[in-house]
Design an enzyme around this catalytic site. Sequence first.
Site, short mmCIF file in Angstrom:
data_model
loop_
_atom_site.label_atom_id
_atom_site.label_comp_id
_atom_site.label_asym_id
_atom_site.label_seq_id
_atom_site.Cartn_x
_atom_site.Cartn_y
_atom_site.Cartn_z
CG ASN A 36 42.17 41.73 -19.00
OD1 ASN A 36 42.56 42.04 -20.12
ND2 ASN A 36 40.91 41.40 -18.75
CD GLN A 73 37.14 49.30 -22.93
OE1 GLN A 73 36.38 49.42 -21.97
NE2 GLN A 73 38.38 49.73 -22.89
NE ARG A 117 39.48 47.98 -27.14
CZ ARG A 117 39.10 46.72 -27.15
NH1 ARG A 117 38.67 46.15 -28.24
NH2 ARG A 117 39.16 45.99 -26.07
N GLY A 118 42.98 46.85 -27.47
CA GLY A 118 43.13 45.41 -27.26
C GLY A 118 44.58 45.05 -27.58
CB ALA A 119 47.09 43.15 -25.63
CG ASP A 122 45.72 44.67 -21.86
OD1 ASP A 122 44.69 44.33 -21.24
OD2 ASP A 122 45.70 45.28 -22.94
O1 MRU Z 1 42.01 49.50 -22.92
P1 MRU Z 1 41.77 48.38 -23.89
O2 MRU Z 1 40.40 48.40 -24.48
O3 MRU Z 1 42.86 48.31 -24.93
O4 MRU Z 1 41.89 47.08 -22.99
C1 MRU Z 1 41.69 45.82 -23.59
C2 MRU Z 1 41.74 44.70 -22.62
O5 MRU Z 1 41.93 44.88 -21.44
C3 MRU Z 1 41.61 43.32 -23.17
O6 MRU Z 1 40.98 42.48 -22.26
C4 MRU Z 1 43.02 42.78 -23.46
O7 MRU Z 1 43.74 43.66 -24.30
C5 MRU Z 1 43.00 41.45 -24.08
S1 MRU Z 1 42.51 41.58 -25.76
C6 MRU Z 1 42.47 40.10 -26.50
#
Ligand code: MRU
Length: 367
Positions: free
Chosen positions: A254, A203, A53-55, A244
Amino acid sequence: MNVDGKPYRSIWLNADGISIDVIDQTRLPHEFEILNLQTLDDSCAAIRDMVVRGAPLIGATAAYGFYLAMRQNASDSAMVSAYEALYATRPTAVNLRWALDRMQAALKPVATHKRAASALDEASAIAELDIEINQGIGRHGLELIQDIATGKQPGAAVNILTHCNAGWLATVDWGTATAPIYMAHEAGIPLHVWVDETRPRNQGASLTAWELGHHGVPHSLIVDNVGGHLMQHGMVDLCLVGSDRTTRSGDVCNKIGTYLKALAAFDNKVPFYVCLPSTTIDWSISDGLQNIPIEQRDSAEVSEIKGRLPDGEIGSVAITPQDTAVVNYAFDVTPARLVTGLITESGVVKASEESLSRAFPGHLSTL
Ligand code: MRU
């Protein structure tokens, strides 16, 4: 970054030279497990079920997933199906679309029998680019942290608040919001990180705390509602979060709860910076509130809480009355006016269309 002294990335080519390995983030912080992806379906499931996960990592996994799809079938129609299947996994992080567009554009002119090899090269290039970009974000953010440290008593820690996990686990390596933190820590600047737990999936508690701990960065975990109190009492010097999807006018989408931190920071004159790679900018939209699709996830993420049970197994327990109605929005949008600046690989820029288009020329003219 390091896990028990050993450097890891969040995604890599398996030693067999064919399949892809990822760290299973659903098992952290309790178990460090590596999951092997062999097919398009494996890759879609890994993104959808938040094994990754994470963009930026969603983008990189989609690129490798596209490569795995090309190994199975490299026809034109298989390219279309792979694009559609991966694109449908999660709606908010725009890095997914960016990576798929780049894969598709690179592979279209390539003969079918060479597509799998080219796809692996392209996906690897996307992963390498992510690392390079995050190091750029780190260097620019480090300057900010250095400036704040200079204004404090010698030896006093710079207190940084972060939300969710915008760490190396959310990218291929370094992280976005954590890249400046890791670099400042390595430069010997005293730091302390306030880690928002980030309900419902926690997270912050499970991933950011784990990352920072393995890297020796001092930190304290707080529940999501504490940030405002800390800011009112001068206990936060700087907020650093990820994104994101950021619109061309600088509205930042985000993890849910980011907006409330930005409001508290604004009210208390705490600098609120968003760390993002240019691959997170959606040049096609301006108004984040109207145009960014906000993912809604399973109600069980809210009505249950996951952790290590007394028998040692990882599991969930219910925390609400049975049948309680639940709504689970996964992201929110912080308007550009609440953002002090965007820390990108091209420098720190204002959250505005003018500043973003100056830092990244050429995007608006292609719309
Ligand atoms: O739902 P997730 O865990 O994928 O969400 C992640 C986030 O919101 C992060 O802050 C975002 O992707 C930036 S990652 C460098």
